[in-house]
Design a protein around this motif. Structure first.
Motif: not given
Length: 675
Positions: A226-237, A240-249
Motif C-alpha cells: 500500500e506504500g505506507r504502514a503504521i504499527e505499534e510494538a515493543t522494542i526489546v533492548t 531485555s527492557e521493553g519500550i513501547p514504540f510506534e513505527f511509521t514505514g
C-alpha cells in the motif's frame, strides 16, 4: 604538485590516525601545536580543536578540514569558512580514509584533479576497510572496501545528512525487501544497545517482542503493498527492557514503481502510553462513580418511600448488591454491650458469609464493621488477599470471590445506628472518590433511620419516659440555677444550621444578670420584677441528643446547680444506647427513673392544627408565643419578634395571620360539621 600532500595539523589528533594518513594515503603532517610551522608552506590545514571543545582557527590561507565528533560544531565551522568537515568515529583506519578523501577532494577542486593523479602514481597502499555496502549508516561509509578515490561532489552533503539523522530523537531505518538494513541512525543503537555491526546482521523483527513479530511482519507487507504502514510494538533492548514504540514505514520505489526498500522512523511512545493509561483509569473511575451515584439516587428514592427502619435497611442492601461494582452487601445494628455489629439485612452472592462471620473473633486492630463504628470513619480493605488486618475473615471472603471490601458507619448528628458493608469482586475497588460517596450514603441512611424512628415515636401510643439528673454546668439550666434562680424549660424552635433556640423561664433572679453569669449566648425576651424569659441561641444540648433517638423533652427544671430532665421515647427504643449517648454528652448526667406510660395525646382538633401548620409557621407562632407577643400588654412587638427571627415585620405578621386562621379552622371545623 609533489606526490605527497603536506598538511598542518592543529589540535589533539590521535597518533595512529596521523601515521595512517601518511603511510596509506600520502598525507604528511607537520605538527602545528607549537605554532612554529607556517600555514602558507603547506597544502592544507587539518584542525582538530573541536575534538577538545575549542573553536577551530580559520584563516585565508590553505583550505582547512575540520575534524569533529559533534554535528553542531561542524555546522559552526562551515559557517565560519571551513572548507570541509569530517566526523571521526574512533577507528584510525576508517577515520584516516575519510580525512584523506576530504583533503583530496578539496585540493582537487583547486588543482583540477592533479592531486588525485599525483597520489595515484604512488605505490599501492593497504585497502581502507569500511562498512559493507548493504549495511552502513550512510555518508562516505557507503563506499566499497578498498575505494580510496574521492567519493564525488555529494560527499559533504552525505556526511551532513548522516549527522542530521544521528541528531534525530526518533529511530531512523532503511532496509531492503530482503529485510536487510541499508542504513540507520545512531538513535537505533543507543535505544537498543546493539552495535552497528550487530544491527547490520539483524532483521526488523529481531528488535521487537515475540508477541509483536507477527504484527510488524504484517505492517511491512502493508507498506510494500500500500506504500505506507503504521504499527505499534515493543522494542526489546539488549538488556531485555521493553519500550513501547510506534513505527511509521514508507515504501521506496524506482522509476518503474518496483519497491526497493522501506524507510521510516520509530518513536518512543512511553509517555503517550502512560497518558493513555491515566485517562483510561480516570474514565473507569468515572464510570464506576456514575454507577455508584445511580445506586445512591435509587436508594434515596427508596428512602423517601420507606416507612420503617426495616424497609430502609432492605432497600439499601438490595440496591447495592444489584449493581455491577459490588457482589454482596449487608447492614447491621451496633450492640454496645457486645461491641459487635449484628446483621439485620443482606443481599447478593454469599449470604452464608454472615453465618460464618458470627463465629469470628476480632481484635481491636482488625478491619471490621465494628472498627468503622468505633472510629466513625469508612474503613476499606483494598486487597483482601494481602491485608494483615483482616486475618479472621480473609479466607471466608476469598472463598466467595470478594477481593476488596468497605465498611461504612451509619452516623447522624452524633448518633450511631450501625454500619453497612459492601464487597467487590476486584481488588482496589474503593478509591478516594468512591469512599467519599459511600460516606455520604452512610449519612443519608442514618438520617433516614432517624426520621423513621421519629415517625414511629409520633405514632406510638405507649412511650418510655426517662428522667435524668444533670449537674454539668455547661448545661444552661444548671449554670443559671447556681446564681439563685429557678429555671424551667418552656420550648424550643429551629434556629438554622440544625441548631435550636431554647426558651427558659427564670424565677427569683434578674434574667439579664443570669445570662451575664453564664457562658450562654442569648437575650432577654420577657422581663418582670421577679424574673422573666430568656432565649438561648445554639443550645442544642441534650435536646438534640434525645431527638437523635426519637425522644422529646417534656420538662426541664433546675435549681441549686442541679437539673431534672424528663423525656419520652417510643416503645422499642434501646434505652442503653440513649443513656450512653447522654453520658458521652455530659459526664455528670445520671439516669434516675424509667417509666412506661400512655402517650399524653392531643385532642383531634389539636392534632389537625399541628398537621396544618408548616414548619416555618410553627416556628414563628411558637417564637411569638414564648416571646410574649400574645400577652396583654405585649411583652414584645411584632417588629421585635421579627428581628429575632431575622425576617421582615410584614412577613412575620403574614405568618401569624395564616397560623391563626388555620388554628381557628381546626377547632371550629368539627362544630361546623355538627351544625
Amino acid at each position: 604538485m609533489a606526490s605527497l600532500v603536506h598538511a598542518l595539523v592543529r589540535g589533539p589528533v590521535d597518533g595512529h590516525l596521523v601515521d595512517r594518513l601518511e603511510r596509506e594515503h600520502g598525507v604528511r603532517s607537520a605538527d602545528g601545536s607549537s605554532g612554529t610551522t607556517d600555514a602558507a608552506a603547506v597544502d592544507c590545514v587539518i584542525d582538530a580543536r573541536p575534538l577538545a571543545g575549542e573553536e577551530p582557527s580559520l584563516t585565508d590561507g590553505p583550505p582547512t578540514v575540520v575534524l569533529h565528533d559533534d554535528g553542531r560544531a561542524a555546522t559552526r565551522a562551515l559557517a565560519d569558512g571551513a572548507a570541509r568537515c569530517v566526523r571521526l568515529e574512533g577507528d584510525p583506519r576508517t577515520d584516516a580514509a575519510h580525512v584523506a578523501a576530504a583533503v583530496r577532494r578539496e585540493l582537487d577542486e583547486e588543482t583540477g584533479g592533479a592531486t588525485t593523479a599525483a597520489l595515484a602514481s604512488e605505490p599501492p597502499r593497504s585497502p581502507v576497510p569500511s562498512a559493507p555496502p548493504a549495511a552502513s549508516r550512510g555518508g562516505e561509509r557507503d563506499r566499497p572496501a578498498g575505494d580510496t578515490a574521492g567519493p564525488g561532489p555529494l560527499d559533504d552533503r552525505q556526511t551532513l545528512i548522516q549527522e542530521a539523522l544521528d541528531e534525530l530523537a526518533d529511530v531512523f531505518f532503511l532496509f531492503d525487501t530482503d529485510l536487510q538494513f541499508l542504513a540507520w541512525n545512531r538513535t537505533l543503537s543507543e535505544v537498543t544497545g546493539y552495535s552497528d555491526e550487530e544491527v547490520a546482521s539483524m532483521v526488523p523483527t529481531d528488535f521487537v517482542a515475540d508477541e509483536d513479530e507477527a504484527s510488524i511482519a504484517a505492517a511491512i507487507s502493508r507498506a510494500i503493498e500500500e506504500g505506507r504502514a503504521i504499527e505499534e510494538a515493543t522494542i526489546v533492548t539488549r538488556d531485555s527492557e521493553g519500550i513501547p514504540f510506534e513505527f511509521t514505514g514508507t515504501a521506496l520505489t524506482d522509476d518503474d514503481g518496483d519497491v526497493l526498500g522501506i524507510c521510516g522512523i520509530g518513536r518512543d511512545i512511553t509517555e503517550r502510553k502512560r497518558r493513555e493509561r491515566t485517562l483510561e483509569c480516570q474514565a473507569e473511575r468515572l464510570r464506576t462513580l456514575n454507577r455508584i451515584n445511580e445506586v445512591i439516587r435509587n436508594v434515596n428514592r427508596d428512602l423517601v418511600r420507606a416507612a420503617t427502619r426495616e424497609e430502609i435497611e432492605r432497600s439499601v442492601v438490595e440496591r447495592l448488591a444489584a449493581e455491577e461494582p459490588y457482589r454482596f452487601a449487608w447492614i447491621g445494628e451496633y450492640d454496645a454491650a457486645s461491641g459487635r455489629v449484628a446483621p439485620r439485612a443482606s443481599a447478593g452472592d454469599g449470604s452464608d458469609y454472615l453465618d460464618v462471620r458470627a463465629d469470628f473473633e476480632f481484635e481491636s486492630e482488625d478491619m471490621t464493621a465494628e472498627t468503622a463504628v468505633r472510629t466513625g470513619e469508612v474503613k476499606v480493605a483494598q486487597r483482601i488477599a494481602d491485608n494483615p488486618t483482616i486475618e479472621p475473615w480473609r479466607e471466608a471472603a476469598l472463598e466467595r470471590g470478594y477481593e476488596s471490601a468497605a465498611a461504612v458507619p451509619l452516623v447522624y448528628r452524633g448518633a450511631t445506628y450501625g454500619a453497612f458493608c459492601v464487597y467487590a469482586p476486584r481488588p482496589d475497588a474503593f478509591d478516594d472518590e468512591e469512599r467519599e460517596v459511600l460516606r455520604e450514603l452512610g449519612e443519608t441512611v442514618a438520617y433516614a433511620i432517624n426520621a423513621a424512628e421519629r415517625r414511629r415515636a409520633l405514632l406510638t401510643d405507649s412511650v418510655v419516659e426517662l428522667e435524668f439528673i444533670v449537674r454539668d454546668d455547661s448545661f444552661f439550666p444548671v449554670a443559671a440555677s447556681t446564681v439563685g434562680a429557678d429555671v424551667e424549660f418552656m420550648g424550643a424552635v429551629p434556629s438554622g444550621d440544625e441548631s435550636l433556640a431554647q426558651f427558659y423561664r427564670i424565677e427569683g433572679a434578674d434574667p439579664g444578670a443570669v445570662l451575664a453569669g453564664t457562658d450562654a449566648t442569648g437575650s432577654v425576651v420577657r422581663e418582670r420584677e421577679d424574673g422573666g424569659v430568656v432565649r438561648i441561641e445554639g443550645e442544642a444540648g441534650l435536646g438534640a441528643v434525645f431527638a437523635d433517638y426519637g425522644g422529646t423533652v417534656l420538662r426541664i427544671h433546675a435549681s441549686d446547680g442541679e437539673a431534672r430532665v424528663v423525656t419520652t421515647f417510643p416503645q422499642g427504643t434501646d434505652v442503653r444506647r440513649v443513656v450512653e449517648a447522654v453520658e458521652r454528652h455530659s459526664a455528670d448526667a445520671e439516669l434516675v427513673a424509667r417509666r412506661e406510660r400512655e402517650r399524653e395525646g392531643a385532642t383531634p382538633p389539636g392534632r389537625r392544627a399541628d398537621e396544618a401548620l408548616t414548619d416555618r409557621q410553627r416556628t414563628v407562632l411558637t417564637t411569638a408565643y414564648l416571646s410574649g407577643f400574645f400577652d396583654s400588654p405585649r411583652a414584645n412587638t411584632g417588629a421585635e419578634v421579627a428581628e429575632t427571627l431575622d425576617i421582615s415585620t410584614p412577613t412575620f405578621h403574614e405568618h401569624i395571620r395564616i397560623a391563626e386562621r388555620k388554628l381557628v379552622e381546626a377547632f371550629l371545623e368539627p362544630h361546623v360539621d355538627e351544625g
